[in-house]
Design an enzyme around this catalytic site. Sequence first.
Site, PDB file in Angstrom:
ATOM      1  N   GLU A 133       0.905  -1.197  -0.117  1.00 47.00           N
ATOM      2  CA  GLU A 133       0.017  -0.149   0.024  1.00 47.00           C
ATOM      3  C   GLU A 133       0.820   1.000  -0.047  1.00 47.00           C
ATOM      4  O   GLU A 133       0.437   2.418  -0.692  1.00 47.00           O
ATOM      5  CB  GLU A 133      -0.894   0.056   1.304  1.00 47.00           C
ATOM      6  CG  GLU A 133      -1.773   1.229   1.315  1.00 47.00           C
ATOM      7  CD  GLU A 133      -1.305   2.385   1.862  1.00 47.00           C
ATOM      8  OE1 GLU A 133      -2.295   3.410   2.260  1.00 47.00           O
ATOM      9  OE2 GLU A 133      -0.271   2.593   2.704  1.00 47.00           O
TER      10      GLU A 133
ATOM     11  N   ASP B 142      -7.119   1.566   8.174  1.00 46.76           N
ATOM     12  CA  ASP B 142      -5.905   2.044   8.230  1.00 46.76           C
ATOM     13  C   ASP B 142      -5.586   3.119   9.435  1.00 46.76           C
ATOM     14  O   ASP B 142      -6.357   4.004   8.905  1.00 46.76           O
ATOM     15  CB  ASP B 142      -5.781   2.474   6.615  1.00 46.76           C
ATOM     16  CG  ASP B 142      -4.264   2.911   6.674  1.00 46.76           C
ATOM     17  OD1 ASP B 142      -3.372   2.585   7.400  1.00 46.76           O
ATOM     18  OD2 ASP B 142      -4.073   3.427   5.193  1.00 46.76           O
TER      19      ASP B 142
HETATM   20  N1  DTR Z   1      -2.880   5.287   4.884  1.00 43.33           N
HETATM   21  C1  DTR Z   1      -2.075   6.129   5.136  1.00 43.33           C
HETATM   22  C2  DTR Z   1      -2.471   7.272   4.400  1.00 43.33           C
HETATM   23  C3  DTR Z   1      -3.300   8.197   5.237  1.00 43.33           C
HETATM   24  C4  DTR Z   1      -3.229   9.519   5.324  1.00 43.33           C
HETATM   25  N2  DTR Z   1      -4.206   9.885   5.929  1.00 43.33           N
HETATM   26  C5  DTR Z   1      -4.936   8.979   6.246  1.00 43.33           C
HETATM   27  C6  DTR Z   1      -6.074   9.148   7.015  1.00 43.33           C
HETATM   28  C7  DTR Z   1      -6.809   8.174   7.566  1.00 43.33           C
HETATM   29  C8  DTR Z   1      -6.393   7.060   7.045  1.00 43.33           C
HETATM   30  C9  DTR Z   1      -5.137   6.691   6.169  1.00 43.33           C
HETATM   31  C10 DTR Z   1      -4.319   7.978   5.947  1.00 43.33           C
HETATM   32  C11 DTR Z   1      -0.731   5.438   4.771  1.00 43.33           C
HETATM   33  O1  DTR Z   1      -0.640   4.385   4.611  1.00 43.33           O
HETATM   34  O2  DTR Z   1       0.365   6.286   4.632  1.00 43.33           O
HETATM   35 ZN    ZN Z   2       1.506   4.727   5.649  1.00 40.54          ZN
HETATM   36 ZN    ZN Z   3      -1.600   3.416   5.995  1.00 44.36          ZN
END
Ligand code: DTR
Ligand code: ZN
Ligand code: ZN
Length: 482
Positions: A170, A199
């Site tokens: 990811e 996440d």
């Molecule tokens: N999933 C994160 C990316 C991310 C950035 N802001 C948010 C807010 C809520 C959930 C995910 C995220 C990553 O994997 O870096």
């Molecule tokens: Zn991340």
């Molecule tokens: Zn993440």
Amino acid sequence: MRHRRTLTAVAATLALAVPVIAATSASATSTPTVPTLTTAPEISVTDVKAHLAQLQAIANGNGGNRYAGAGGYTASVSYVEQKLRTAGYTVTRQPCPSCTAQSPNLIAEWPGGDADQVLMLGAHLDSVRAGPGINDNGSGSAGVLQVALTLARQHPAMTRRVRFAWWADEEQGLRGSDYYVGRLSAAERARITGYLNFDMIASRNAGYFVNNINTPLAASLKSYYDAIGVPTEENVEGVNRSDDASFRNAGIASSGVAAGASARKTAAQAQKWGGTANASYDSCYHSACDTTANIADVPLGRAVNAMATAVWSQAVGDGPPPAGDGFSLSVSPSSATVEPGGSATAAVSTVTTSGSAQPVRLSVSGAPAGVSATVSPSPVTSGGSATLSVAVSASATAGTYALTVTGTGTSATQTARFTVTVPGGTPPGGCGGVSAWSATQAYAPGDRAAHLGRLWNSTWYSTGAEPGAPGSWAVWSDAGPC
Ligand code: DTR
Ligand code: ZN
Ligand code: ZN
């Protein structure tokens, strides 16, 4: 027995009982209380944190991270996979050619409910290189795992299928989930009623964000927070930044919950959720300090119970649990090629799939002449393992044979197959009718004997000189396989 969780405990802190969209029944007692949210069992934060401790240990043993393509990712996949297998899931590692080092996704489906209506839950299992990734995204991974294990343990009557996914890569651009969605046929895509993404669900300066908050798919997640009196907001920060985007881009309804990444909590948010205004939701985002110390229990507990609420309200039926088989039986590996004179073993595993553990008597049948097959120990208590041992005599006839391992329990009988191949194109009778070499027979020049799947010509006088053994060239010549 089925768990029926009421929200009485949390309701005690609420001034107002919130009507719940997913409510299936009201409390049967005369005391007016908050309605039962769903029949979802409570997911224990302690259990989820035990998985996080394991992911931290994996990172510690692999250079401090779990990024896709490195040992820490592979070990994370093995950890989740082994937990799921032990619980009775059939787990698939999907190789992802477009992922870093072709890191695999891990997919597990609970075998129940309508296969044409699949609810998916997923979390990315990789971290960045900079740290162990315990909030990002050990938290979502461990939460989804614990919900999957709880579903298996409860074994309820299902309406829909539930499929769980742990995504690779990811952090390099949603590559694992993108590959998965891209490989779905139109028919497979149409069967997915929704995808729920998790996440970063345990951020220390937490917000309570729901993706696509006003959609029908989000309703069961949102309703959980509504019922416990926690206000939620749209997940604006996470848009297009996690695996739900892969699904949304393919036209599949998606939602999920998150507690926030590097963006800063506003004063208004600090007012309603507590925490520190003007500070990041997760100050260790993508850093070495994203360890087990970077986990907040309160948002974690809320998120995993919202997850369970969504699964139970969308995919679990009201009926009694299906009459369970009680235990499952498997043999691994499921086949072997064994030369004449050789042997092989395989692990026979049992798993308790419903009710309590039961004694299982193990036996094996179907071995032809010249092949002996035994399984030991027997009985085992379901959950336990045994070993299948197959020995092929020198005179066994070449061919492929199906052995059946049978487990006889108190509530059911299960079988599993093991295929043994004895190589060599010999006609029935073994080595063209030539007798097997015997250690006690006297051989003279011109005699022939079959041994270890080969034909041997005697070139001198011998007794007890094993064909093929060191020095046997003096009395035997090898005439090739038979
Ligand atoms: N999933 C994160 C990316 C991310 C950035 N802001 C948010 C807010 C809520 C959930 C995910 C995220 C990553 O994997 O870096
Ligand atoms: Zn991340
Ligand atoms: Zn993440």
